[in-house]
Scaffold this active site. Structure first.
Site, PDB file in Angstrom:
ATOM      1  N   ASP A  61      18.704   5.241  -1.781  1.00  0.00           N
ATOM      2  CA  ASP A  61      17.282   5.076  -1.461  1.00  0.00           C
ATOM      3  C   ASP A  61      16.575   4.884  -2.793  1.00  0.00           C
ATOM      4  O   ASP A  61      16.551   5.800  -3.634  1.00  0.00           O
ATOM      5  CB  ASP A  61      16.756   6.326  -0.735  1.00  0.00           C
ATOM      6  N   ILE A  62      15.977   3.708  -2.986  1.00  0.00           N
ATOM      7  CA  ILE A  62      15.413   3.428  -4.311  1.00  0.00           C
ATOM      8  C   ILE A  62      14.105   4.182  -4.573  1.00  0.00           C
ATOM      9  O   ILE A  62      13.578   4.122  -5.680  1.00  0.00           O
ATOM     10  CB  ILE A  62      15.229   1.905  -4.558  1.00  0.00           C
ATOM     11  N   TYR A 191       1.668  -6.234  -0.335  1.00  0.00           N
ATOM     12  CA  TYR A 191       2.990  -6.858  -0.514  1.00  0.00           C
ATOM     13  C   TYR A 191       2.944  -7.867  -1.658  1.00  0.00           C
ATOM     14  O   TYR A 191       3.809  -7.867  -2.538  1.00  0.00           O
ATOM     15  CB  TYR A 191       3.410  -7.527   0.795  1.00  0.00           C
ATOM     16  N   GLY A 192       1.915  -8.733  -1.626  1.00  0.00           N
ATOM     17  CA  GLY A 192       1.790  -9.744  -2.683  1.00  0.00           C
ATOM     18  C   GLY A 192       1.722  -9.104  -4.056  1.00  0.00           C
ATOM     19  O   GLY A 192       2.407  -9.530  -4.989  1.00  0.00           O
ATOM     20  N   LYS A 195       5.021  -7.794  -5.265  1.00  0.00           N
ATOM     21  CA  LYS A 195       5.939  -8.842  -5.731  1.00  0.00           C
ATOM     22  C   LYS A 195       5.460  -9.480  -7.036  1.00  0.00           C
ATOM     23  O   LYS A 195       6.266  -9.989  -7.808  1.00  0.00           O
ATOM     24  CB  LYS A 195       6.146  -9.881  -4.624  1.00  0.00           C
ATOM     25  N   THR A 229      14.445 -12.342   9.739  1.00  0.00           N
ATOM     26  CA  THR A 229      14.865 -10.936   9.605  1.00  0.00           C
ATOM     27  C   THR A 229      13.830 -10.051  10.307  1.00  0.00           C
ATOM     28  O   THR A 229      12.780 -10.528  10.743  1.00  0.00           O
ATOM     29  CB  THR A 229      14.909 -10.506   8.116  1.00  0.00           C
TER      30      THR A 229
HETATM   31  P1  NDP Z   1      14.583  -6.401   6.094  1.00  0.00           P
HETATM   32  O1  NDP Z   1      13.414  -5.603   6.513  1.00  0.00           O
HETATM   33  O2  NDP Z   1      15.398  -7.093   7.111  1.00  0.00           O
HETATM   34  O3  NDP Z   1      15.577  -5.499   5.222  1.00  0.00           O
HETATM   35  C1  NDP Z   1      15.079  -4.742   4.176  1.00  0.00           C
HETATM   36  C2  NDP Z   1      16.182  -3.835   3.662  1.00  0.00           C
HETATM   37  O4  NDP Z   1      15.636  -3.024   2.606  1.00  0.00           O
HETATM   38  C3  NDP Z   1      16.702  -2.876   4.735  1.00  0.00           C
HETATM   39  O5  NDP Z   1      18.071  -2.671   4.521  1.00  0.00           O
HETATM   40  C4  NDP Z   1      15.913  -1.611   4.439  1.00  0.00           C
HETATM   41  O6  NDP Z   1      16.539  -0.421   4.918  1.00  0.00           O
HETATM   42  C5  NDP Z   1      15.932  -1.665   2.918  1.00  0.00           C
HETATM   43  N1  NDP Z   1      15.011  -0.721   2.306  1.00  0.00           N
HETATM   44  C6  NDP Z   1      13.695  -0.533   2.550  1.00  0.00           C
HETATM   45  N2  NDP Z   1      13.231   0.479   1.802  1.00  0.00           N
HETATM   46  C7  NDP Z   1      14.284   0.950   1.071  1.00  0.00           C
HETATM   47  C8  NDP Z   1      14.442   1.990   0.149  1.00  0.00           C
HETATM   48  N3  NDP Z   1      13.441   2.806  -0.189  1.00  0.00           N
HETATM   49  N4  NDP Z   1      15.657   2.165  -0.424  1.00  0.00           N
HETATM   50  C9  NDP Z   1      16.691   1.370  -0.091  1.00  0.00           C
HETATM   51  N5  NDP Z   1      16.616   0.399   0.823  1.00  0.00           N
HETATM   52  C10 NDP Z   1      15.415   0.189   1.395  1.00  0.00           C
HETATM   53  O7  NDP Z   1      14.014  -7.432   5.012  1.00  0.00           O
HETATM   54  P2  NDP Z   1      14.578  -8.828   4.478  1.00  0.00           P
HETATM   55  O8  NDP Z   1      16.049  -8.872   4.551  1.00  0.00           O
HETATM   56  O9  NDP Z   1      13.775  -9.891   5.097  1.00  0.00           O
HETATM   57  O10 NDP Z   1      14.096  -8.730   2.949  1.00  0.00           O
HETATM   58  C11 NDP Z   1      14.964  -8.515   1.878  1.00  0.00           C
HETATM   59  C12 NDP Z   1      14.206  -8.793   0.590  1.00  0.00           C
HETATM   60  O11 NDP Z   1      13.751 -10.156   0.592  1.00  0.00           O
HETATM   61  C13 NDP Z   1      12.934  -7.942   0.447  1.00  0.00           C
HETATM   62  O12 NDP Z   1      12.778  -7.586  -0.907  1.00  0.00           O
HETATM   63  C14 NDP Z   1      11.827  -8.896   0.866  1.00  0.00           C
HETATM   64  O13 NDP Z   1      10.582  -8.557   0.301  1.00  0.00           O
HETATM   65  C15 NDP Z   1      12.356 -10.210   0.335  1.00  0.00           C
HETATM   66  N6  NDP Z   1      11.787 -11.384   0.976  1.00  0.00           N
HETATM   67  C16 NDP Z   1      12.023 -11.648   2.299  1.00  0.00           C
HETATM   68  C17 NDP Z   1      11.514 -12.779   2.889  1.00  0.00           C
HETATM   69  C18 NDP Z   1      11.789 -13.134   4.310  1.00  0.00           C
HETATM   70  O14 NDP Z   1      11.327 -14.209   4.772  1.00  0.00           O
HETATM   71  N7  NDP Z   1      12.517 -12.312   5.065  1.00  0.00           N
HETATM   72  C19 NDP Z   1      10.680 -13.723   2.112  1.00  0.00           C
HETATM   73  C20 NDP Z   1      10.502 -13.370   0.739  1.00  0.00           C
HETATM   74  C21 NDP Z   1      11.053 -12.239   0.200  1.00  0.00           C
HETATM   75  P3  NDP Z   1      16.200   0.191   6.394  1.00  0.00           P
HETATM   76  O15 NDP Z   1      17.053  -0.563   7.371  1.00  0.00           O
HETATM   77  O16 NDP Z   1      16.576   1.635   6.259  1.00  0.00           O
HETATM   78  O17 NDP Z   1      14.739  -0.012   6.631  1.00  0.00           O
END
Ligand code: NDP
Length: 275
Positions: A61-62, A191-192, A195, A229
């Site tokens: 957990d980050i 969020y913006g 990032k 996602t």
């Molecule tokens: P999801 O919500 O599908 O997955 C996010 C992941 O991050 C999950 O595994 C979640 O765990 C985990 N997570 C959240 N908080 C923590 C934490 N404190 N410690 C460890 N893990 C954590 O998101 P996406 O796959 O869509 O996004 C992945 C990355 O890509 C993100 O950084 C997002 O901002 C970025 N992104 C995504 C876009 C998109 O279109 N999807 C566009 C641009 C950027 P849990 O299942 O427990 O919640």
């Protein structure tokens, strides 16, 4: 020589999961699928096992320093280093969220910016020569264009330090709490802004690691595109494997690559994140 090792944060689902899948296929070393919730991580491992892919699991957990420290100690004791770090974990409140803006700002920055930074601070000392770090940011970091000229200049100052950047992120949170973020020059996008933090951090990390005695360590940031996602309520047009393509490309840049280094990429192309 010690076995090579890769770590992907937030990889129990979404883009992180697909990055693990890709690394299992292409990286010669152990691949760690990490998740904040153990059971979700184990389910993801089982799912990949059914494709005859065998990542390993570690809880991470980050936003939890004790969890970060356990990850660091484990890597140090088991591998003596780290070869690939993909900072993928992130959160985004839904557009119709009723959570107050101040809370959204604080929680989002705490995870996406501060959590990423805290993990990097713990794991960067373990990076071996030729290591690759990928920070999954977003084109949403073009939120910087909505900052006042004065704030933009602070973020884009070529000599900005991590402490100065963290102060700016905290200043944004405080302004959100005071309800005067717009008059202070910050947009109402938690969020913006988180990032923006990740994109600027990547550039600082590139500067720091370029001056590091360990050779050929590359840090790049990227946007995965608009991906199907949970985060996008499955509205994104890219599959998770398509979203993982640029992060994987950056994680697997061959030794002695000169470019991209310290850049922001979308669809494998270098872009300006702040325009
Ligand atoms: P999801 O919500 O599908 O997955 C996010 C992941 O991050 C999950 O595994 C979640 O765990 C985990 N997570 C959240 N908080 C923590 C934490 N404190 N410690 C460890 N893990 C954590 O998101 P996406 O796959 O869509 O996004 C992945 C990355 O890509 C993100 O950084 C997002 O901002 C970025 N992104 C995504 C876009 C998109 O279109 N999807 C566009 C641009 C950027 P849990 O299942 O427990 O919640």
């Amino acid at each position: 020589m010690s076995k090579k090792v890769a770590v992907v944060t937030g990889s129990n689902k979404g883009i992180g999961y697909a990055i693990v899948r890709g690394l299992c296929k292409q990286f010669e070393g152990d691949v760690y699928l990490t998740a904040r919730k153990e059971e979700l991580g184990q389910e993801a491992i089982k799912s990949l096992n059914s494709e005859e892919l065998y990542p390993k699991f570690h809880q991470l957990d980050i936003t939890d320093q004790a969890s970060i420290d356990r990850m660091r100690d484990f890597l140090k004791n088991t591998y003596g280093g780290l070869d690939i770090l993909v900072n993928n974990a992130g959160i985004a409140y839904k557009q119709d969220s009723i959570v107050p803006f101040a809370e959204r700002a604080e929680v989002t920055i705490k995870t996406n910016y501060q959590g990423t930074l805290d993990l990097c601070n713990a794991l960067f000392p373990l990076l071996r020569p030729h290591a690759r770090v990928v920070n999954v940011s977003s084109i949403a970091s073009n939120a910087i264009k909505k900052c006042s000229k004065e704030i933009q200049a602070k973020f884009l100052n070529f000599t900005i330090t991590v402490d100065e950047l963290t102060n700016l992120m905290n200043d944004f949170i405080q302004a959100a709490k005071n309800g005067d973020n717009e008059s202070k020059g910050y947009p109402s996008s938690a969020y913006g802004m988180s990032k923006v933090g990740v994109s600027v951090l990547s550039e600082i990390q590139h500067r720091q690691l370029s001056a590091d005695p360990r050779e050929d360590i590359l840090v790049n940031a990227c946007c995965p595109g608009y991906v199907n996602t949970d985060m996008t309520l499955h509205k994104g047009h890219k599959t998770i494997d398509q979203g993982a393509d640029t992060p994987l490309y950056l994680a697997l840049l061959p030794p002695e690559t000169k470019s991209p280094a310290g850049k922001f990429l979308l669809d494998r192309e270098i872009k300006k994140w702040n325009e």
